[in-house]
Write an enzyme that holds these catalytic residues in place. Sequence first.
Site, PDB file in Angstrom:
ATOM      1  N   PRO A  74      75.301 -95.331 -16.770  1.00  0.00           N
ATOM      2  CA  PRO A  74      75.899 -95.039 -15.412  1.00  0.00           C
ATOM      3  C   PRO A  74      74.731 -94.684 -14.434  1.00  0.00           C
ATOM      4  CG  PRO A  74      77.304 -94.067 -17.229  1.00  0.00           C
ATOM      5  CD  PRO A  74      75.955 -94.620 -17.753  1.00  0.00           C
ATOM      6  N   GLU A  75      74.637 -94.871 -13.182  1.00  0.00           N
ATOM      7  CA  GLU A  75      73.613 -94.276 -12.115  1.00  0.00           C
ATOM      8  C   GLU A  75      74.254 -93.102 -11.316  1.00  0.00           C
ATOM      9  OE1 GLU A  75      70.693 -96.748 -10.745  1.00  0.00           O
ATOM     10  OE2 GLU A  75      71.328 -98.718 -11.670  1.00  0.00           O
ATOM     11  N   LYS A  81      71.358 -87.555 -12.737  1.00  0.00           N
ATOM     12  CA  LYS A  81      72.308 -88.212 -13.468  1.00  0.00           C
ATOM     13  C   LYS A  81      73.009 -87.291 -14.376  1.00  0.00           C
ATOM     14  CE  LYS A  81      70.203 -92.789 -13.384  1.00  0.00           C
ATOM     15  NZ  LYS A  81      69.629 -93.912 -14.101  1.00  0.00           N
ATOM     16  N   ARG A  97      62.518-104.356 -18.150  1.00  0.00           N
ATOM     17  CA  ARG A  97      63.788-104.474 -17.262  1.00  0.00           C
ATOM     18  C   ARG A  97      63.484-105.626 -16.471  1.00  0.00           C
ATOM     19  NH1 ARG A  97      65.138 -98.271 -15.086  1.00  0.00           N
ATOM     20  NH2 ARG A  97      64.289 -97.086 -16.987  1.00  0.00           N
TER      21      ARG A  97
END
Length: 329
Positions: A2-3, A61, A312
């Site tokens: 989750p960001e 976060k 990434r």
Amino acid sequence: MPELPEVEVVRRGLVSWVRGRTITGVEVLDPRSLRRHALGPADFIGNLQGARVLDVVRRGKFLWLPLADASAEASGGAGASGSAAAADGAANVALMAHLGMSGQLLMQDAEVPDEKHLKIRLRLSPAAGMPEQLRFVDQRIFGGLFLTSLIPTADGGPGGLAETPLPLIAEEASHIARDPLDPHFSFDLFYRRLRARRTGLKRALLDQGLVSGIGNIYADEALWLAKLHYARATDRMRRADAERVLDAARQVMTDALAAGGTSFDSLYVNVNGSSGYFERSLNAYGREGQECRRCAANGIVSLIKREQFMNRSAHTCPVCQPRPRNGRW
């Protein structure tokens, strides 16, 4: 993972459901979700039971619930507000949530069947029209709950975004910078630190010690909106360009908040179990080989490129985000 917008959606939901309520019972169904609580389940349960939730706070976060314990409540009065209890010194401990890859904090009524991957159940004091339980559900078991100390913030400002901002921060979050949605975020400090680094712009945006809360998806989206390539050298970054990319980051995260988050992973849901839908509006991330919408609107054909980046990926438009001649990769 989750960001920031996903975590802020959870924070806003939790505030309306749990703030001011007392934890009347704790059930640990899977001790693996307490591996960050070094003293084990018995200590976790003993310290949580009878504690009152004062607020729900987020920085980047990181998410935590400052607590007033039962003894502080007895001495301060059960009717004390969250801010008053904290001012009396009650808020020196917090329940911290690490959502990991698939962690969910869900509000449920007692009669709702247990979720398949339910790990921890908190029972809350009655409140009219509100669910009775806060459940931590985690399929992949990378997340968890644990208790942590609250310490003074280095800059004297609030620890994070909250309903009753206090100059206290969860110890595990004290190393990270403020995020672009934080009213106390300092652009001047950010820009000085940005120019002091000899790195590429996206690497800098992902550095939580420089600016928190910007993950891979929103970095790509902010850079696309700002028309800047991810390898732009930070030590030669003009102030106007730095302002533009920070403004872009705020815009894409604010838009995501309105939509409930990106929800690329179907496991991510908010406290009511609803998924977001911002992924439909992404302009760069995940759009490899598709036309750049901005270029197409100007009659130019340009396809979004995906490149390997820090284990990434980075997504850019080769036309409106040209590669810098002296970039830092």
